[in-house]
Design an enzyme around this catalytic site. Structure first.
Site, PDB file in Angstrom:
ATOM      1  N   LEU A 182       0.852  -1.239  -0.091  1.00 38.70           N
ATOM      2  CA  LEU A 182       0.015   0.089  -0.060  1.00 38.70           C
ATOM      3  C   LEU A 182       0.894   1.177   0.100  1.00 38.70           C
ATOM      4  CD1 LEU A 182      -2.568  -1.003   2.510  1.00 38.70           C
ATOM      5  CD2 LEU A 182      -2.616  -1.460   0.012  1.00 38.70           C
ATOM      6  N   CYS A 183       0.513   2.106  -0.929  1.00 38.55           N
ATOM      7  CA  CYS A 183       1.090   3.388  -0.711  1.00 38.55           C
ATOM      8  C   CYS A 183       0.462   4.557  -0.013  1.00 38.55           C
ATOM      9  CB  CYS A 183       1.004   3.928  -2.426  1.00 38.55           C
ATOM     10  SG  CYS A 183       2.051   5.654  -2.697  1.00 38.55           S
TER      11      CYS A 183
END
Length: 279
Positions: free
Chosen positions: A86-87
């Site tokens: 996840l960014c």
């Protein structure tokens, strides 16, 4: 391999989060690798995730806390792509924005907050509230079966299914082995929950109980009715009389038209016979 500073820091954070866990959050490091943490986010009330059990991992770099972890959520939620990095500002996508003062609890609180928002980023998904509710309902099943790839069965449930690939299974398709390894108590609870709610381990769907088949015809059931009375012989006579009466009434109802026509015909024949003069 963790540096001495990272090992010391993560050991301290494990103690802190165990003694004072944030609401709806549980986490611990893997026994074999202190840099690999496993967390559970419980779906908070008044959200589409209520009742959900969301399992994921934080993989810390050897020089933590001077660099952030990679963050993944394995359980399908309708918010994040399963097992995808996840960014986030607190993840390894943005090492320069990470604050060394942030702890595991800070990271997971940030993930929890982002989950309940609608902000989009790499690894996030857009889904309806109804879809997320369904994912929440299936999350415990998914975690403990690897999305239906487990070979374990529940007596009387699911034997008719031959699905071994699973639905939305974790990439390894491990049948829930990794989850059980990290969360044995939760895994036991999940299997008891599936058995209690009649959840097919291979499909995640509730199995309706089979209808109770009645092998006896109505006539046979009538013969089996117990009469009121204490004397067996009297009861048999009374019951037989009732059955005969019911059978006779049933025959008359089915053939009442023919009976009426027969009576009319008999009346006409009798009238003609009585009206003819004797020879």
């Amino acid at each position: 391999m963790a540096t001495r500073a990272a090992h010391k820091r993560l050991t301290k954070e494990h103690k802190n989060i165990t003694e004072n866990p944030p609401p709806y959050i549980t986490a611990h490091p893997s026994e074999s690798n202190i840099l690999e943490w496993h967390y559970i986010l419980e779906g908070s009330k008044d959200t589409p995730y209520a009742g959900g059990q969301y399992w994921g991992t934080l993989v810390f770099p050897p020089d933590y806390p001077f660099a952030p972890p990679a963050i993944r959520m394995h359980t399908p939620s309708g918010r994040f792509q399963p097992s995808t990095r996840l960014c986030l500002s607190i993840s390894d996508f943005h090492p320069k924005s990470f604050n060394p003062a942030w702890e595991v609890s800070t990271i997971l609180l940030g993930l929890q907050s982002f989950m309940t928002s609608e902000e989009m980023t790499t690894g996030s998904l857009s889904a309806s509230e109804a879809e997320r509710v369904v994912f929440a309902q299936r999350s415990r099943w998914w975690n403990s079966t690897g999305g239906g790839s487990s070979n374990r069965t529940i007596p009387g449930i699911g034997q008719q299914s031959s699905n071994t690939r699973g639905f939305g299974a974790i990439r390894a398709g491990d049948g829930g082995v990794k989850f059980k390894e990290e969360w044995p108590e939760l895994d036991d609870q999940n299997w008891k929950w599936m058995e209690e709610h009649k959840i097919d381990p291979q499909t995640g769907k509730t199995v309706a109980p089979p209808p109770i088949a009645n092998a006896c015809s109505p006539e046979t059931n009538a013969l089996r009715k117990r009469p009121v009375g204490s004397h067996a012989g009297l009861g048999a006579v009374v019951e037989g009389g009732h059955v005969a009466r019911d059978a006779g009434q049933s025959w008359l109802r089915r053939n009442r038209m023919y009976v009426a026509l027969g009576l009319i015909f008999g009346y006409v024949v009798l009238a003609r016979a009585l009206g003819e003069p004797a020879s």
